[in-house]
Write a protein that holds these residues in place. Structure first.
Motif, PDB file in Angstrom:
ATOM      1  N   VAL A 107     -54.605 106.809  18.849  1.00  0.00           N
ATOM      2  CA  VAL A 107     -55.387 105.671  17.700  1.00  0.00           C
ATOM      3  C   VAL A 107     -53.930 105.297  16.740  1.00  0.00           C
ATOM      4  O   VAL A 107     -53.918 103.988  15.554  1.00  0.00           O
ATOM      5  N   ASP A 108     -53.231 106.718  16.547  1.00  0.00           N
ATOM      6  CA  ASP A 108     -52.367 106.590  15.381  1.00  0.00           C
ATOM      7  C   ASP A 108     -51.198 105.428  15.327  1.00  0.00           C
ATOM      8  O   ASP A 108     -50.231 105.209  14.387  1.00  0.00           O
ATOM      9  N   ASP A 278     -58.595 111.491  19.098  1.00  0.00           N
ATOM     10  CA  ASP A 278     -59.202 110.231  18.564  1.00  0.00           C
ATOM     11  C   ASP A 278     -60.332 108.885  18.337  1.00  0.00           C
ATOM     12  O   ASP A 278     -59.936 107.947  18.855  1.00  0.00           O
ATOM     13  N   SER A 323     -56.845 107.267  10.934  1.00  0.00           N
ATOM     14  CA  SER A 323     -57.221 105.959  11.977  1.00  0.00           C
ATOM     15  C   SER A 323     -56.572 104.742  11.193  1.00  0.00           C
ATOM     16  O   SER A 323     -56.560 103.750  11.898  1.00  0.00           O
TER      17      SER A 323
END
Length: 424
Positions: A107-108, A278, A323
């Protein structure tokens, strides 16, 4: 004297003869170098160690000083993630590459711009070179001003924290070395599944653990299976166990004979699984529902268990903030930590967690200092490396002279981590 601009290539390398090494060499020779040569770059590629969480300080210096970095993010490689984060903090240009055949990105970095390449297609090679040239040309013309990855400096603290969380998770989930114990890939008929599970647990052997879970599910009490084996396996990174954990959560919470403490531990494992994958935001509705049910049962419960509920809710919301970069999630984290501190006001880790929230909330550095001060005060002579790292970053951000003392304290217990922190 060599006046060529330098491009540092961040990439998983692998051992000679492996598919990873071959792919890395092909990417470098067939796509990256032909384009860089057009612009007169000197190309440098750093060689990563195979062990997770082993970062060479000289590599980091090169990552941060090069005019340009190109990073291959196709594989979930902890060193690549770390070096991408260290490049990000400079605000200098970086171009991300991703193989067409690789899995979804974490996600990051999933929302970042990247160039997709296909080593198995002549057209794919040409397209990737053309896109890379289009990315590099304006950077060269502008004197390498701006960030090719599209990340603002205001996001970097949160990005680095997520990278560090990922490094910790990947290091903890690393399989045991085959030189320390024989690794079993399949369970012989008649194997005691409990013994197999314990072996898998010690070796961090997820495949073996999943086999043992299949056997245990049919042979022991359902609630013991969930409360012990599934929680442990999910915390270790088993996706099979994680699925069972979430599927059974509501039913587990319904059982009156299961203690409040057991339910708190169960939901804490669920938060850990969300962090590993995530998926905090994706599972928010389910998790909020479960937290609300537990909070309704808090009256008369042990203060530590109540504290755990609100701290775990903080972990969930803080993960969502990392996130999304939405400060509203930080405010939710702070609300829950303040409730937790109402029940256990002298828990150092709560003050530390609160300092992290304030550190990332614009205009609240004084609050961050106040909270990390209290955390270190409660630590006393007990040294916590994580608390010292956070203290150094906060003190440095406000130019507090105590940053030097904190760094020396960290250096005494972990000189490598102190050196890396100082170089940021």
């Amino acid at each position: 004297m060599n006046n060529k601009p330098i491009c540092f290539v961040i990439s998983p390398i692998g051992e000679v003869g492996t598919t990873t090494r071959q792919d890395a060499d092909d990417l470098l020779e067939l796509i990256i170098k032909p384009v860089l040569d057009l612009f007169g770059f000197e190309t440098i590629r750093g060689d990563h160690r195979s062990e997770a969480n082993q970062i060479d300080v000289d590599v980091i210096k090169s990552v941060q000083s090069a005019e340009l970095c190109i990073a291959d993010i196709s594989q979930p490689n902890p060193n690549v993630y770390y070096e991408v984060g260290r490049r990000d903090e400079t605000g200098k240009p970086m171009i991300l590459l991703k193989s067409k055949s690789s899995d979804l990105l974490p996600v990051d970095i999933a929302t970042r711009r990247y160039i997709e390449y296909d080593l198995d297609s002549r057209r794919g090679l040409g397209d990737a070179r053309h896109q890379l040239q289009n990315f590099i040309e304006p950077l060269v013309k502008s004197g390498f001003e701006g960030n090719g990855a599209g990340t603002s400096l205001s996001d970097l603290a949160a990005v680095l924290q997520r990278v560090e969380r990922k490094l910790d998770r990947m290091a903890n989930a690393a399989p045991a070395s085959a030189t320390t114990a024989s690794v079993i890939s399949t369970l012989p008929e008649g194997t005691d599944p409990k013994e197999a599970f314990q072996l898998a647990r010690k070796q961090n052997n997820i495949a073996l653990m999943d086999q043992a879970l299949d056997m245990l599910r049919l042979s022991i009490d359902k609630w013991k299976f969930l409360d012990y084996y599934v929680e442990i396996a999910a915390g270790k990174g088993s996706q099979k166990a994680a699925a069972i954990l979430f599927e059974s959560a509501s039913e587990f919470m319904d059982q009156s004979f299961i203690t409040f403490h057991q339910k708190v531990e169960y939901i804490a494992t669920m938060v850990t699984v969300c962090g590993q994958n995530d998926t905090e935001l994706r599972n928010l509705e389910v998790m909020d529902g479960l937290f609300n049910r537990l909070e309704a049962l808090c009256e008369g419960a042990d203060a530590i268990d109540i504290t755990t509920i609100f701290n775990q809710r903080n972990r969930l919301y803080y993960g969502i903030f990392l996130s999304t970069k939405d400060p509203n999630w930080l405010k939710k984290s702070i609300e829950n930590l303040e409730i937790a501190l109402h029940y256990t006001p002298n828990e150092s880790f709560l003050w530390h967690n609160l300092s992290l929230c304030y550190q990332n909330l614009e205009g609240h550095m004084e609050d961050a200092v106040r909270c990390i001060d209290r955390s270190l005060e409660l630590d006393g002579d007990k040294v916590d490396e994580g608390h010292l790292q956070t203290a150094y970053r906060i003190y440095r951000a406000v130019d507090d002279p105590r940053k030097s003392d904190v760094l020396e304290c960290l250096r005494a217990v972990n000189p490598v981590k102190a050196a890396l922190l100082e170089s940021q």
